[in-house]
Design a protein around this motif. Structure first.
Motif, short mmCIF file in Angstrom:
data_model
loop_
_atom_site.label_atom_id
_atom_site.label_comp_id
_atom_site.label_asym_id
_atom_site.label_seq_id
_atom_site.Cartn_x
_atom_site.Cartn_y
_atom_site.Cartn_z
N MET A 1 -15.59 -5.79 15.84
CA MET A 1 -14.19 -6.12 15.56
C MET A 1 -14.02 -6.59 14.12
O MET A 1 -13.13 -6.14 13.41
N ILE A 2 -14.93 -7.49 13.67
CA ILE A 2 -14.84 -8.00 12.30
C ILE A 2 -14.97 -6.84 11.31
O ILE A 2 -14.19 -6.72 10.36
N TRP A 3 -15.94 -5.94 11.58
CA TRP A 3 -16.17 -4.82 10.68
C TRP A 3 -14.95 -3.92 10.64
O TRP A 3 -14.54 -3.44 9.58
N PHE A 4 -14.38 -3.71 11.81
CA PHE A 4 -13.21 -2.85 11.89
C PHE A 4 -12.08 -3.42 11.03
O PHE A 4 -11.49 -2.71 10.21
N VAL A 5 -11.83 -4.72 11.17
CA VAL A 5 -10.76 -5.36 10.40
C VAL A 5 -11.05 -5.27 8.91
O VAL A 5 -10.18 -4.91 8.11
N LEU A 6 -12.31 -5.54 8.53
CA LEU A 6 -12.66 -5.50 7.11
C LEU A 6 -12.47 -4.10 6.53
O LEU A 6 -11.93 -3.94 5.43
N ARG A 7 -12.88 -3.07 7.30
CA ARG A 7 -12.75 -1.71 6.79
C ARG A 7 -11.29 -1.33 6.61
O ARG A 7 -10.90 -0.73 5.60
N ARG A 8 -10.47 -1.70 7.61
CA ARG A 8 -9.04 -1.41 7.51
C ARG A 8 -8.42 -2.13 6.32
O ARG A 8 -7.62 -1.57 5.58
N ALA A 9 -8.80 -3.41 6.15
CA ALA A 9 -8.25 -4.19 5.04
C ALA A 9 -8.67 -3.57 3.72
O ALA A 9 -7.88 -3.49 2.77
N GLY A 10 -9.90 -3.07 3.65
CA GLY A 10 -10.38 -2.43 2.43
C GLY A 10 -9.54 -1.22 2.08
O GLY A 10 -9.10 -1.05 0.94
N SER A 11 -9.26 -0.36 3.09
CA SER A 11 -8.49 0.84 2.75
C SER A 11 -7.05 0.46 2.42
O SER A 11 -6.41 1.11 1.60
N ALA A 12 -6.54 -0.64 3.00
CA ALA A 12 -5.19 -1.09 2.63
C ALA A 12 -5.16 -1.51 1.16
O ALA A 12 -4.22 -1.21 0.44
N LEU A 13 -6.23 -2.18 0.72
CA LEU A 13 -6.29 -2.60 -0.69
C LEU A 13 -6.31 -1.38 -1.62
O LEU A 13 -5.67 -1.39 -2.67
N ILE A 14 -7.07 -0.34 -1.22
CA ILE A 14 -7.12 0.86 -2.04
C ILE A 14 -5.72 1.48 -2.17
O ILE A 14 -5.28 1.85 -3.26
N VAL A 15 -5.02 1.54 -1.04
CA VAL A 15 -3.66 2.10 -1.08
C VAL A 15 -2.78 1.29 -2.01
O VAL A 15 -2.03 1.83 -2.82
N MET A 16 -2.89 -0.05 -1.94
CA MET A 16 -2.07 -0.89 -2.80
C MET A 16 -2.40 -0.65 -4.28
O MET A 16 -1.51 -0.63 -5.13
N PHE A 17 -3.69 -0.44 -4.56
CA PHE A 17 -4.09 -0.18 -5.94
C PHE A 17 -3.44 1.12 -6.43
O PHE A 17 -2.82 1.16 -7.50
N VAL A 18 -3.58 2.20 -5.61
CA VAL A 18 -2.99 3.48 -6.01
C VAL A 18 -1.49 3.34 -6.19
O VAL A 18 -0.90 3.83 -7.17
N ALA A 19 -0.85 2.61 -5.27
CA ALA A 19 0.60 2.44 -5.35
C ALA A 19 0.98 1.72 -6.64
O ALA A 19 1.91 2.13 -7.34
N SER A 20 0.23 0.67 -6.98
CA SER A 20 0.59 -0.08 -8.19
C SER A 20 0.43 0.80 -9.42
O SER A 20 1.25 0.74 -10.34
N VAL A 21 -0.62 1.64 -9.44
CA VAL A 21 -0.80 2.55 -10.59
C VAL A 21 0.37 3.52 -10.68
O VAL A 21 0.93 3.76 -11.76
N LEU A 22 0.78 4.08 -9.51
CA LEU A 22 1.88 5.05 -9.52
C LEU A 22 3.17 4.41 -10.01
O LEU A 22 3.91 5.00 -10.81
N ILE A 23 3.45 3.20 -9.53
CA ILE A 23 4.69 2.52 -9.95
C ILE A 23 4.64 2.23 -11.44
O ILE A 23 5.60 2.45 -12.18
N PHE A 24 3.49 1.76 -11.88
CA PHE A 24 3.27 1.44 -13.30
C PHE A 24 3.50 2.68 -14.17
O PHE A 24 4.23 2.64 -15.16
N LEU A 25 2.91 3.82 -13.74
CA LEU A 25 3.07 5.04 -14.53
C LEU A 25 4.48 5.61 -14.40
O LEU A 25 5.01 6.19 -15.36
N GLY A 26 5.08 5.45 -13.21
CA GLY A 26 6.43 5.99 -12.97
C GLY A 26 7.43 5.48 -13.98
O GLY A 26 8.18 6.24 -14.59
#
Lengths: 296, 319
Positions: free
Chosen positions: B1-26
């Motif tokens: 369960m802990i691993w599952f949550v950590l992995r999901r949280a990790g991919s959420a962080l990646i999405v936020m990073f990509v989103a911030s780059v897109l907004i920044f470049l937009g």
């Protein structure tokens, strides 16, 4: 009922398996009442969009004696605040809706199908990359695309089509990829490989045709979503701009005259609902026909 | 369960990073000087120069990005070009309004949708089923904003039972607040009720024909316990999944609903910002929307894994 829409035009070609199959599917489809209603609604919508603007008056013609006029013989659905004929504007609006629905879906298919094909086929090294990118796209709500595009290129039909098309991409990629993963293990693909067929030949000759059915069903889901999406964005002022008559734009105008001319708010909404309902019913029927297991 | 949550949280962080780059470049992809874009068209040269200084707009892009992320994380989202107020302050003022609307709409959707779904499944093939199924199809085909207009036409213009639009904060006048929120939340909730009803119905139909329900019945349990406890509990995972999948639709639905009923929430802020080319606000609302969306999806995934052990054991919800 069964005579409406497409007739059985498939000629009895000499032992053509595909024509046979098509006829069998059509027979299965025809027996259900709701999908037939859907087909009739969709055909009526297409006629309205393609033929309607040719037979109705100019939708931007202003008749100052008829501002906010209720339905009458001269203006069967009434006239709006500038005295423009509502029926003519409904017909032109259908054309805009059809463009938004079909162009955005085509855009998603043209970009998404090749990506899905190669991702599913070269699944070892390309698939994980593509699917993570799809996850990222899925993480953006549709409206964010639309708002972003409207902010960058300005509100327009073009922006609407791009936003709607982009929002549909993940579904198209996932469906194509899923079919490829299933089909590539089939014996006939193995046989083609053994025969020395190249990757391109296998992808387009053997795998792509098998993706057709689920993608057709997906289109019947995507087009009504896009029709509502276009109307919504245009209603908000982020899509098609007045004086172009989009159903959403017409409803924006109608909101200002709700107490004086309530019929202005009725027709565009009825049209959106009927067009959407038609595609939804048709899609449900096609899904049942293509995949009898899912029929309840 | 802990691993599952950590992995999901990790991919959420990646999405936020990509989103911030897109907004920044937009913002920087817009034609013209980004400092002028951020300051607004009527800004004085002094203001433009101050903005260029604050965001380091004359430095290379990676350096600008670091500045942008640093300021965002410390709550500095820039100033609105319309009234010069800090964007973060505007957001704090607007967000609660939309959260109230969304919560009320979800309440409407869950109460109507789940109940109608259960009734349709239990009375399958009879009148209540047809009524509920028809309601489901109508709910899928009728756009929110038209339903809103019809609601105003009927309840405000014709019957004069409810106000057509407007908003009072709950803290000032709880009754007036709920009265004005009634129609918007019904309008926004109806579409989701339709989706929930369809999903609940098919999940309940599956559950009702399963072995454990037959066992429960053969033990002599009353039908209400069979339906209400055994079948319903196993259908609830569906409800959670649908709520997660519908979140994007809820966001755009809230934008439209606020526009129709003139509710000064986050959605109205978004539309007004685009129409007035208020780029600092656009940048912020897009970032906040994506963040909220990613966060709720993360919570839904975790809730889903919690309700259904098969998900966390197989390592993910991708299918």
């Amino acid at each position: 009922m069964a005579e409406l829409g497409v007739k059985e035009t498939v000629a009895p070609v000499v032992s053509s398996g595909r024509a046979d199959r098509r006829r069998r599917l059509w027979r299965r489809f025809r027996r259900r009442p709701l999908p037939m209603v859907g087909l009739v609604l969709v055909v009526a919508f297409l006629l309205l969009a393609l033929v309607g603007p040719l037979v109705t008056p100019d939708p931007s013609l202003q008749d100052y004696n008829a501002t906010l006029a209720p339905p009458s013989p001269a203006h069967p659905l009434g006239a709006d605040d500038l005295g423009r004929d509502v029926l003519a504007r409904i017909a032109s609006g259908a054309q805009i809706s059809l463009q938004a629905g079909v162009l955005s879906t085509l855009l998603a298919m043209v970009i998404g199908i090749p990506i899905g094909l190669v991702a599913g086929y070269y699944r070892r090294w390309l698939d994980p990359v593509v699917m993570r990118m799809v996850d990222v796209v899925l993480a953006f709500p549709f409206l964010v695309f639309a708002v972003g595009l409207a902010a960058i290129i300005g509100p327009s039909l073009r922006g609407v089509v791009f936003a709607l098309g982009f929002a549909q991409l993940p579904a198209v990629i996932r469906i194509t990829r899923g079919e490829v993963l299933a089909v590539r293990e089939m014996d006939y693909v193995m046989a083609a490989v053994a025969d020395g067929a190249g990757d391109g030949h296998i992808l387009f000759r053997y795998i792509l045709p098998n993706c057709a059915n689920p993608l057709i069903v997906q289109a019947t889901v995507a087009i009504p979503t896009a029709i509502i999406g276009e109307a919504t964005l245009s209603f908000l002022g982020l899509g098609v701009q007045p004086p172009t008559p989009s159903w959403g734009v017409m409803l924006t105008i109608a909101q200002q005259y709700l107490d004086q001319a309530p019929w202005l708010a009725i027709w565009p909404g009825v049209m959106i609902a009927l067009a959407t309902l038609g595609f939804n019913l048709l899609g449900d029927g096609l899904r049942d026909v293509f995949d009898p297991r899912s029929a309840r | 369960m802990i691993w599952f949550v950590l992995r999901r949280a990790g991919s959420a962080l990646i999405v936020m990073f990509v989103a911030s780059v897109l907004i920044f470049l937009g913002i920087r992809a817009l034609p013209g000087d980004p400092a002028v874009v951020m300051a607004g068209e009527e800004a004085t040269p002094a203001v433009v120069a101050a903005i260029r200084e604050e965001y380091g707009l004359d430095r290379p892009l990676p350096a600008q990005y670091v500045t942008y992320v640093g300021q965002t994380l410390t709550g500095n989202l820039g100033r609105s070009t319309q009234d010069g107020l800090p964007v973060s302050e505007i957001l704090l003022q607007r967000l609660p309004v939309t959260l109230e609307l969304a919560a009320l709409a979800m309440l409407v959707a869950i109460v109507i949708g789940v109940l109608a779904g259960i009734i349709a499944a239990v009375r399958r093939g009879r009148l209540p089923d047809y009524l509920a199924t028809g309601f489901g199809l109508a709910g899928l085909s009728i756009p929110h904003f038209w339903l809103g207009l019809l609601g105003i036409l009927l309840f405000a213009v014709t019957l004069r039972w409810l106000p057509a639009s407007g908003y009072v904060p709950f803290s000032e006048d709880p009754g007036g607040n709920l009265l004005r929120m009634l129609m918007p939340s019904l309008v926004l909730g109806a579409g989701f009720a339709a989706v929930l009803m369809r999903q609940t119905r098919s999940a309940m139909l599956g559950a009702l024909s399963s072995d454990y329900v037959r066992t429960a019945r053969s033990k002599g349990l009353p039908e209400s316990a069979v339906v209400g406890v055994h079948a319903l509990r196993n259908s609830l995972t569906t409800v959670v999944t649908v709520l997660g999948l519908q979140l994007g639709a809820l966001i755009s639905g809230a934008v439209v609903t606020e526009q129709i009923f003139v509710i000064p929430g986050f959605g109205k802020l978004t539309v007004d910002a685009v129409l007035t080319r208020n780029y600092p606000v656009i940048q912020a609302v897009v970032l906040v929307t994506v963040a909220g969306y990613v966060l709720v999806n993360l919570l839904v995934d975790i809730a889903y894994a919690f309700l259904n052990p098969r998900v966390r054991l197989s390592g993910g919800t991708d299918g």
